[in-house]
Design a protein around this motif. Structure first.
Motif, mmCIF file in Angstrom:
data_model
loop_
_atom_site.group_PDB
_atom_site.id
_atom_site.type_symbol
_atom_site.label_atom_id
_atom_site.label_comp_id
_atom_site.label_asym_id
_atom_site.label_seq_id
_atom_site.Cartn_x
_atom_site.Cartn_y
_atom_site.Cartn_z
ATOM 1 N N PHE A 309 26.954 37.374 48.123
ATOM 2 C CA PHE A 309 28.094 36.760 47.454
ATOM 3 C C PHE A 309 28.425 37.503 46.166
ATOM 4 O O PHE A 309 29.597 37.793 45.884
ATOM 5 N N HIS A 310 27.410 37.824 45.384
ATOM 6 C CA HIS A 310 27.650 38.484 44.096
ATOM 7 C C HIS A 310 27.986 39.966 44.244
ATOM 8 O O HIS A 310 28.408 40.597 43.273
ATOM 9 N N ASN A 311 27.829 40.511 45.441
ATOM 10 C CA ASN A 311 28.170 41.910 45.680
ATOM 11 C C ASN A 311 29.467 42.078 46.454
ATOM 12 O O ASN A 311 29.767 43.166 46.943
ATOM 13 N N HIS A 312 30.241 40.994 46.568
ATOM 14 C CA HIS A 312 31.508 41.058 47.292
ATOM 15 C C HIS A 312 32.609 40.314 46.540
ATOM 16 O O HIS A 312 32.351 39.312 45.861
ATOM 17 N N GLN A 313 33.809 40.814 46.697
ATOM 18 C CA GLN A 313 34.997 40.124 46.207
ATOM 19 C C GLN A 313 35.519 39.231 47.334
ATOM 20 O O GLN A 313 35.795 39.713 48.428
ATOM 21 N N ALA A 340 38.342 40.098 51.844
ATOM 22 C CA ALA A 340 37.000 40.174 51.235
ATOM 23 C C ALA A 340 36.527 41.621 51.287
ATOM 24 O O ALA A 340 36.617 42.269 52.326
ATOM 25 N N ARG A 341 36.042 42.118 50.163
ATOM 26 C CA ARG A 341 35.634 43.516 50.070
ATOM 27 C C ARG A 341 34.333 43.648 49.280
ATOM 28 O O ARG A 341 34.068 42.855 48.369
ATOM 29 N N PRO A 342 33.527 44.660 49.583
ATOM 30 C CA PRO A 342 32.345 44.932 48.758
ATOM 31 C C PRO A 342 32.787 45.293 47.332
ATOM 32 O O PRO A 342 33.838 45.903 47.130
ATOM 33 N N SER A 343 31.989 44.910 46.371
ATOM 34 C CA SER A 343 32.272 45.257 44.978
ATOM 35 C C SER A 343 31.351 46.401 44.553
ATOM 36 O O SER A 343 30.284 46.603 45.136
ATOM 37 N N THR A 344 31.760 47.109 43.530
ATOM 38 C CA THR A 344 30.951 48.214 43.009
ATOM 39 C C THR A 344 30.067 47.771 41.863
ATOM 40 O O THR A 344 29.358 48.583 41.271
ATOM 41 N N GLN A 358 37.045 43.571 39.073
ATOM 42 C CA GLN A 358 36.888 43.066 40.442
ATOM 43 C C GLN A 358 36.555 41.581 40.529
ATOM 44 O O GLN A 358 36.293 41.080 41.623
ATOM 45 N N GLU A 359 36.552 40.862 39.430
ATOM 46 C CA GLU A 359 36.252 39.435 39.478
ATOM 47 C C GLU A 359 37.354 38.686 40.236
ATOM 48 O O GLU A 359 38.533 39.039 40.165
ATOM 49 N N ASP A 360 36.936 37.640 40.954
ATOM 50 C CA ASP A 360 37.896 36.879 41.744
ATOM 51 C C ASP A 360 38.029 35.416 41.312
ATOM 52 O O ASP A 360 38.922 34.714 41.768
ATOM 53 N N GLY A 361 37.119 34.929 40.462
ATOM 54 C CA GLY A 361 37.202 33.541 40.000
ATOM 55 C C GLY A 361 36.832 32.516 41.052
ATOM 56 O O GLY A 361 37.211 31.342 40.939
ATOM 57 N N TYR A 362 36.062 32.906 42.069
ATOM 58 C CA TYR A 362 35.735 31.980 43.156
ATOM 59 C C TYR A 362 34.951 30.762 42.647
ATOM 60 O O TYR A 362 35.311 29.615 42.939
ATOM 61 N N MET A 363 33.884 31.002 41.893
ATOM 62 C CA MET A 363 33.070 29.888 41.416
ATOM 63 C C MET A 363 33.804 29.073 40.344
ATOM 64 O O MET A 363 33.594 27.870 40.226
ATOM 65 N N PHE A 364 34.670 29.729 39.591
ATOM 66 C CA PHE A 364 35.513 29.004 38.633
ATOM 67 C C PHE A 364 36.387 27.998 39.376
ATOM 68 O O PHE A 364 36.479 26.820 38.993
ATOM 69 N N GLY A 365 37.025 28.435 40.454
ATOM 70 C CA GLY A 365 37.859 27.529 41.229
ATOM 71 C C GLY A 365 37.060 26.456 41.941
ATOM 72 O O GLY A 365 37.467 25.291 41.985
ATOM 73 N N LEU A 366 35.914 26.824 42.503
ATOM 74 C CA LEU A 366 35.094 25.852 43.221
ATOM 75 C C LEU A 366 34.569 24.767 42.284
ATOM 76 O O LEU A 366 34.544 23.580 42.642
ATOM 77 N N SER A 367 34.154 25.150 41.085
ATOM 78 C CA SER A 367 33.654 24.148 40.131
ATOM 79 C C SER A 367 34.771 23.204 39.705
ATOM 80 O O SER A 367 34.544 21.998 39.531
ATOM 81 N N ASN A 368 35.980 23.720 39.538
ATOM 82 C CA ASN A 368 37.112 22.844 39.202
ATOM 83 C C ASN A 368 37.460 21.908 40.344
ATOM 84 O O ASN A 368 37.811 20.741 40.131
ATOM 85 N N LEU A 369 37.351 22.409 41.568
ATOM 86 C CA LEU A 369 37.636 21.566 42.728
ATOM 87 C C LEU A 369 36.617 20.437 42.845
ATOM 88 O O LEU A 369 36.971 19.277 43.107
ATOM 89 N N ILE A 370 35.339 20.755 42.618
ATOM 90 C CA ILE A 370 34.308 19.711 42.634
ATOM 91 C C ILE A 370 34.567 18.696 41.535
ATOM 92 O O ILE A 370 34.462 17.482 41.755
#
Length: 376
Positions: A309-313, A340-344, A358-370
């Motif tokens: 997860f932390h190595n992919h966008q 979804a792509r590998p990150s460097t 390359q940040e996507d804000g996935y966990m930011f959005g998921l925490s707000n949704l919860i």
């Protein structure tokens, strides 16, 4: 009639004629072309759910033994023509009516399997995610690659791939409640917006959506970059502020009221509006809210410590919410991995995006949704 033998004979002839004509029509109605149309109109029968409902969370979804029994009964009643792939107006993954995405990118093959026309990057992500014990139950089960000559939807592109997946709506009844939520603070790849060229067509598109959005300098230059346009589009919804947006909602037949349209959801910018839509989706059921919260927390906890997860966008991916009309069974899955792509570099999925990080804000959005589900 006994006094008029001619009309008696004519009546018998007409009776036999229409009887044969009716039988002929009945036979004709089961030609492959007509059968395909009729099957598209059939509701999805209750069928066994896949492994996402097994193991760690038996409270969410259909009990495995019961689902298998239901699947055997449902499959036994299906017409033989169902073994031929049938193009359907499928949501990502399998409801009869589409909520979001491209309906012609899906084909329903059976009660439990769909085919998706996608690309190599998404296929690779499915294969990678299926290797993770923590994630394989959070995504549609990847079954196999399907030869393109068997595909019957939109014309494949040069880089197209057809994959077979488990239908996530299987086991939730004929017409389940379905919701698609796009996760992250951006829905575009960095290389999609790297071109600094000013484009008049994108300025025109911006004006159609909001005449006041373009600056005086942009009007003088006669165009805007694709990055400017894409960021403008993100700001029209809650993507840029909450890290997620409501992409599509479909109610079951037991709902009170009509589901909001995709156009309505695309313009929702307020937290209050999002809360209202989420509350309507669960029909005020606190038990259903608890099931969804449990599943969302499982997704968050499973992702937080995984290197994959932390190595992919995870760009432009969604969470698919499904529950049945009784609101006894519910599930949430990660879907749509074509961007979804590998990150460097290592990503925390929380930090804001700047070109190159390359940040996507996935966990930011998921925490707000919860957080918002907790408020329902």
């Amino acid at each position: 009639c006994t006094k008029y033998p001619f009309w008696e004979k004519m009546g018998g002839f007409l009776s036999r004629f229409f009887s044969r004509r009716t039988a002929w029509h009945q036979r004709e109605s089961y030609t492959p072309q007509r059968a395909r149309t009729q099957i598209d109109e059939l509701p999805v029968a209750t069928a066994p759910h896949h492994s996402a409902l097994q193991g760690s969370e038996p409270v969410i979804g259909i009990p495995v033994d019961r689902a298998k029994d239901q699947g055997k009964q449902a499959d036994a009643k299906l017409p033989a023509v169902m073994i031929k792939p049938v193009r359907s107006n499928s949501i990502a993954q399998g409801a009869l009516l589409q909520v979001s995405g491209h309906s012609d990118a899906f084909m329903r093959v059976s009660n439990t399997e769909i085919w998706k026309l996608t690309d190599s990057p998404e296929q690779k992500m499915f294969l990678l995610l299926m290797q993770s014990p923590q994630l394989r139950n959070l995504v549609p089960e990847y079954l196999k690659e399907v030869p393109l000559e068997h595909w019957e939807g939109r014309p494949p592109q040069a880089d197209s791939v057809c994959v077979a997946l488990r239908d996530l709506t299987a086991g939730f009844g004929a017409f389940p409640f379905v919701m698609d939520i796009k996760i992250g603070v951006r829905t575009f790849l960095e290389d999609e917006v790297s071109n600094p060229k000013l484009r008049p067509d994108l300025l025109q598109k911006m004006d159609k959506l909001d005449r006041s959005a373009a600056t005086d300098a942009e009007r003088l230059s006669g165009g805007i970059t694709k990055l400017r346009y894409m960021q403008f589009r993100e700001q029209m919804s809650t993507t840029s502020t909450l890290g997620f947006r409501l992409e599509g909602i479909r109610y079951g037949p037991t709902a009170s009221g009509d589901a909001p349209t995709k156009e309505t959801l695309s313009l929702e910018r307020t937290e209050e509006g999002v809360l209202s839509h989420l509350g309507a989706f669960i029909q005020g059921d606190q038990g259903l809210k608890a099931k969804y919260l449990q599943r969302l927390r499982t997704v968050s906890q499973s992702l937080s410590g995984l290197p994959v997860f932390h190595n992919h966008q995870f760009i432009n991916t969604s969470l698919l919410f499904v529950h049945d009309c009784s609101r006894e069974h519910a599930g949430v899955w990660m879907i749509d991995f074509s961007k979804a792509r590998p990150s460097t570099q290592h990503l925390d999925h929380i930090s804001g995006w700047n070109p190159g990080n390359q940040e996507d804000g996935y966990m930011f959005g998921l925490s707000n949704l919860i957080r918002m589900f907790e408020q329902l």
